[in-house]
Write a protein that holds these residues in place. Structure first.
Motif, PDB file in Angstrom:
ATOM      1  N   VAL A  21       0.511  -0.852   0.033  1.00 56.46           N
ATOM      2  CA  VAL A  21      -0.180  -0.258  -0.584  1.00 56.46           C
ATOM      3  C   VAL A  21       1.089   1.566  -0.152  1.00 56.46           C
ATOM      4  CG1 VAL A  21      -1.436   1.339   1.446  1.00 56.46           C
ATOM      5  CG2 VAL A  21      -1.516  -0.917   1.225  1.00 56.46           C
ATOM      6  N   ASN A  22       1.923   0.985   0.729  1.00 53.96           N
ATOM      7  CA  ASN A  22       2.843   2.526   1.121  1.00 53.96           C
ATOM      8  C   ASN A  22       4.153   2.610   0.108  1.00 53.96           C
ATOM      9  OD1 ASN A  22       1.285   3.893   3.312  1.00 53.96           O
ATOM     10  ND2 ASN A  22       1.425   2.560   4.472  1.00 53.96           N
ATOM     11  N   ASP A  23       3.880   2.510  -1.274  1.00 56.20           N
ATOM     12  CA  ASP A  23       4.221   2.482  -1.478  1.00 56.20           C
ATOM     13  C   ASP A  23       4.976   3.331  -2.376  1.00 56.20           C
ATOM     14  OD1 ASP A  23       4.386   0.788  -5.185  1.00 56.20           O
ATOM     15  OD2 ASP A  23       5.894   2.909  -5.058  1.00 56.20           O
ATOM     16  N   ASP A  24       6.656   3.265  -2.674  1.00 57.33           N
ATOM     17  CA  ASP A  24       7.715   4.923  -2.838  1.00 57.33           C
ATOM     18  C   ASP A  24       7.009   5.384  -3.066  1.00 57.33           C
ATOM     19  OD1 ASP A  24       8.873   3.530  -1.221  1.00 57.33           O
ATOM     20  OD2 ASP A  24      10.745   2.171  -2.473  1.00 57.33           O
ATOM     21  N   ASP A  25       6.458   5.032  -4.686  1.00 53.09           N
ATOM     22  CA  ASP A  25       5.854   6.334  -5.611  1.00 53.09           C
ATOM     23  C   ASP A  25       4.461   6.587  -5.440  1.00 53.09           C
ATOM     24  OD1 ASP A  25       4.434   7.729  -7.791  1.00 53.09           O
ATOM     25  OD2 ASP A  25       4.882   5.833  -8.756  1.00 53.09           O
ATOM     26  N   PRO A  26       4.443   8.763  -5.048  1.00 48.27           N
ATOM     27  CA  PRO A  26       3.544   8.863  -4.095  1.00 48.27           C
ATOM     28  C   PRO A  26       2.065   8.872  -4.782  1.00 48.27           C
ATOM     29  CG  PRO A  26       5.283  10.989  -4.818  1.00 48.27           C
ATOM     30  CD  PRO A  26       5.595   9.024  -5.190  1.00 48.27           C
ATOM     31  N   LYS A  27       2.140   8.665  -5.889  1.00 42.82           N
ATOM     32  CA  LYS A  27       1.348   8.243  -6.921  1.00 42.82           C
ATOM     33  C   LYS A  27       0.610   7.063  -6.436  1.00 42.82           C
ATOM     34  CE  LYS A  27       1.325  11.738 -10.335  1.00 42.82           C
ATOM     35  NZ  LYS A  27       1.640  11.968 -11.791  1.00 42.82           N
ATOM     36  N   LEU A  28       1.003   6.599  -6.325  1.00 43.19           N
ATOM     37  CA  LEU A  28       0.656   4.657  -6.517  1.00 43.19           C
ATOM     38  C   LEU A  28       0.492   4.168  -5.296  1.00 43.19           C
ATOM     39  CD1 LEU A  28       2.990   2.051  -8.284  1.00 43.19           C
ATOM     40  CD2 LEU A  28       1.271   2.843  -8.651  1.00 43.19           C
ATOM     41  N   ARG A  29       0.603   4.926  -3.910  1.00 41.14           N
ATOM     42  CA  ARG A  29       0.211   5.426  -2.670  1.00 41.14           C
ATOM     43  C   ARG A  29      -0.734   5.727  -2.325  1.00 41.14           C
ATOM     44  NH1 ARG A  29       1.108   8.840   1.223  1.00 41.14           N
ATOM     45  NH2 ARG A  29       1.662   8.319   3.548  1.00 41.14           N
ATOM     46  N   GLU A  30      -1.213   6.658  -3.253  1.00 43.07           N
ATOM     47  CA  GLU A  30      -2.256   7.903  -3.281  1.00 43.07           C
ATOM     48  C   GLU A  30      -3.592   6.691  -3.565  1.00 43.07           C
ATOM     49  OE1 GLU A  30      -4.625  11.603  -3.292  1.00 43.07           O
ATOM     50  OE2 GLU A  30      -2.427  11.520  -4.074  1.00 43.07           O
ATOM     51  N   ASN A  31      -2.923   6.531  -4.421  1.00 39.23           N
ATOM     52  CA  ASN A  31      -4.730   5.445  -5.394  1.00 39.23           C
ATOM     53  C   ASN A  31      -4.792   4.528  -4.153  1.00 39.23           C
ATOM     54  OD1 ASN A  31      -5.657   5.834  -8.176  1.00 39.23           O
ATOM     55  ND2 ASN A  31      -5.153   3.794  -8.352  1.00 39.23           N
ATOM     56  N   ARG A  32      -3.843   3.531  -3.730  1.00 38.51           N
ATOM     57  CA  ARG A  32      -3.999   2.663  -3.211  1.00 38.51           C
ATOM     58  C   ARG A  32      -4.549   2.686  -1.438  1.00 38.51           C
ATOM     59  NH1 ARG A  32       2.247  -0.578  -4.864  1.00 38.51           N
ATOM     60  NH2 ARG A  32       0.694  -0.899  -6.808  1.00 38.51           N
ATOM     61  N   LEU A  33      -4.292   4.102  -1.081  1.00 40.24           N
ATOM     62  CA  LEU A  33      -4.852   4.025  -0.096  1.00 40.24           C
ATOM     63  C   LEU A  33      -7.004   5.092  -0.434  1.00 40.24           C
ATOM     64  CD1 LEU A  33      -2.132   6.326   1.516  1.00 40.24           C
ATOM     65  CD2 LEU A  33      -3.070   4.662   2.100  1.00 40.24           C
ATOM     66  N   LYS A  34      -6.780   5.152  -1.628  1.00 39.14           N
ATOM     67  CA  LYS A  34      -7.346   5.888  -1.906  1.00 39.14           C
ATOM     68  C   LYS A  34      -8.714   4.126  -1.986  1.00 39.14           C
ATOM     69  CE  LYS A  34      -7.210  10.231  -3.727  1.00 39.14           C
ATOM     70  NZ  LYS A  34      -7.564  10.926  -5.492  1.00 39.14           N
ATOM     71  N   LEU A  35      -7.888   3.976  -3.041  1.00 42.35           N
ATOM     72  CA  LEU A  35      -8.663   2.028  -2.757  1.00 42.35           C
ATOM     73  C   LEU A  35      -9.609   1.506  -1.585  1.00 42.35           C
ATOM     74  CD1 LEU A  35      -9.598   0.311  -4.932  1.00 42.35           C
ATOM     75  CD2 LEU A  35      -7.591  -0.985  -5.189  1.00 42.35           C
ATOM     76  N   LEU A  36      -8.339   1.298  -0.911  1.00 46.81           N
ATOM     77  CA  LEU A  36      -8.291   1.255   0.658  1.00 46.81           C
ATOM     78  C   LEU A  36     -10.305   1.852   1.361  1.00 46.81           C
ATOM     79  CD1 LEU A  36      -5.147   0.428   2.522  1.00 46.81           C
ATOM     80  CD2 LEU A  36      -6.594  -0.688   1.931  1.00 46.81           C
ATOM     81  N   ASN A  37      -9.615   3.284   1.126  1.00 43.00           N
ATOM     82  CA  ASN A  37     -11.528   4.183   0.871  1.00 43.00           C
ATOM     83  C   ASN A  37     -12.272   3.541   0.837  1.00 43.00           C
ATOM     84  OD1 ASN A  37     -12.080   6.384   2.972  1.00 43.00           O
ATOM     85  ND2 ASN A  37     -12.424   7.229   0.686  1.00 43.00           N
ATOM     86  N   GLU A  38     -12.193   2.728  -0.621  1.00 47.12           N
ATOM     87  CA  GLU A  38     -12.947   2.838  -1.147  1.00 47.12           C
ATOM     88  C   GLU A  38     -13.380   1.291  -0.654  1.00 47.12           C
ATOM     89  OE1 GLU A  38     -14.663   3.219  -4.766  1.00 47.12           O
ATOM     90  OE2 GLU A  38     -13.698   4.753  -3.550  1.00 47.12           O
ATOM     91  N   ILE A  39     -12.614   0.460  -0.038  1.00 49.38           N
ATOM     92  CA  ILE A  39     -13.348  -0.547   0.842  1.00 49.38           C
ATOM     93  C   ILE A  39     -14.124  -0.227   2.112  1.00 49.38           C
ATOM     94  CG2 ILE A  39     -12.525  -2.848   2.552  1.00 49.38           C
ATOM     95  CD1 ILE A  39     -10.193  -2.618   0.812  1.00 49.38           C
ATOM     96  N   ARG A  40     -13.575   0.574   2.893  1.00 50.54           N
ATOM     97  CA  ARG A  40     -14.439   1.648   4.091  1.00 50.54           C
ATOM     98  C   ARG A  40     -15.883   1.738   3.530  1.00 50.54           C
ATOM     99  NH1 ARG A  40     -11.022   5.669   7.834  1.00 50.54           N
ATOM    100  NH2 ARG A  40     -11.127   7.112   5.565  1.00 50.54           N
ATOM    101  N   ALA A  41     -16.316   2.632   2.616  1.00 45.46           N
ATOM    102  CA  ALA A  41     -17.293   3.153   2.140  1.00 45.46           C
ATOM    103  C   ALA A  41     -18.300   2.227   1.806  1.00 45.46           C
ATOM    104  CB  ALA A  41     -17.201   3.736   0.811  1.00 45.46           C
ATOM    105  N   ALA A  42     -17.792   1.076   0.608  1.00 39.44           N
ATOM    106  CA  ALA A  42     -18.153   0.144   0.643  1.00 39.44           C
ATOM    107  C   ALA A  42     -19.138  -0.490   1.745  1.00 39.44           C
ATOM    108  CB  ALA A  42     -17.653  -0.690  -0.671  1.00 39.44           C
TER     109      ALA A  42
END
Length: 136
Positions: free
Chosen positions: A103-124
């Motif tokens: 999740v906490n990838d070294d690439d900030p864009k990938l990290r943010e995107n993966r955290l948004k995906l986790l937020n989608e789990i929470r919302a669902a």
């Protein structure tokens, strides 16, 4: 109606799928809480599908979309057991994501995107029950 929802949730949480999905959902929520506090922001908004480089990201995003639709339709009909059954379909994708994706990838864009995906789990899952409030 509340009693039926609680009963369906209790039965779901007694199943292996329910227990494992609860654990995965709590893991997602904990990661989000830590990273949101660290960054001083939330990770709301849709993830960018063009940044999905791993099959597990794509599979999770697809599963979230399907589960959100199916569970929402079941809740609208007050079919809470059906909503929990829909939620159970999220479990394999959540498990695979946490097994294979950093999740906490070294690439900030990938990290943010993966955290948004986790937020989608929470919302669902919140559409059916606030799993963050469940002890266990």
């Amino acid at each position: 109606m509340v009693v039926r929802r609680v009963e369906a949730l209790g039965q779901f949480l007694d199943s292996d799928d329910g227990k494992n999905l609860l654990a995965g959902t709590k893991r997602a929520a904990n990661i989000l809480r830590i990273e949101e506090k660290k960054d001083g922001r939330t990770f709301d908004g849709a993830p960018d599908a063009s940044l999905y480089g791993l099959a597990e990201e794509k599979t999770l995003a697809k599963a979230i979309a399907q589960v959100t639709q199916d569970a929402g339709a079941a809740v609208a009909k007050e079919d809470f057991a059906g909503a929990m059954g829909a939620m159970a379909k999220l479990r394999p994708a959540v498990d695979a994501f946490f097994d294979k994706v950093k999740v906490n990838d070294d690439d900030p864009k990938l990290r943010e995107n993966r955290l948004k995906l986790l937020n989608e789990i929470r919302a669902a899952t919140r559409a059916v029950a606030d799993f963050s409030r469940i002890e266990g």
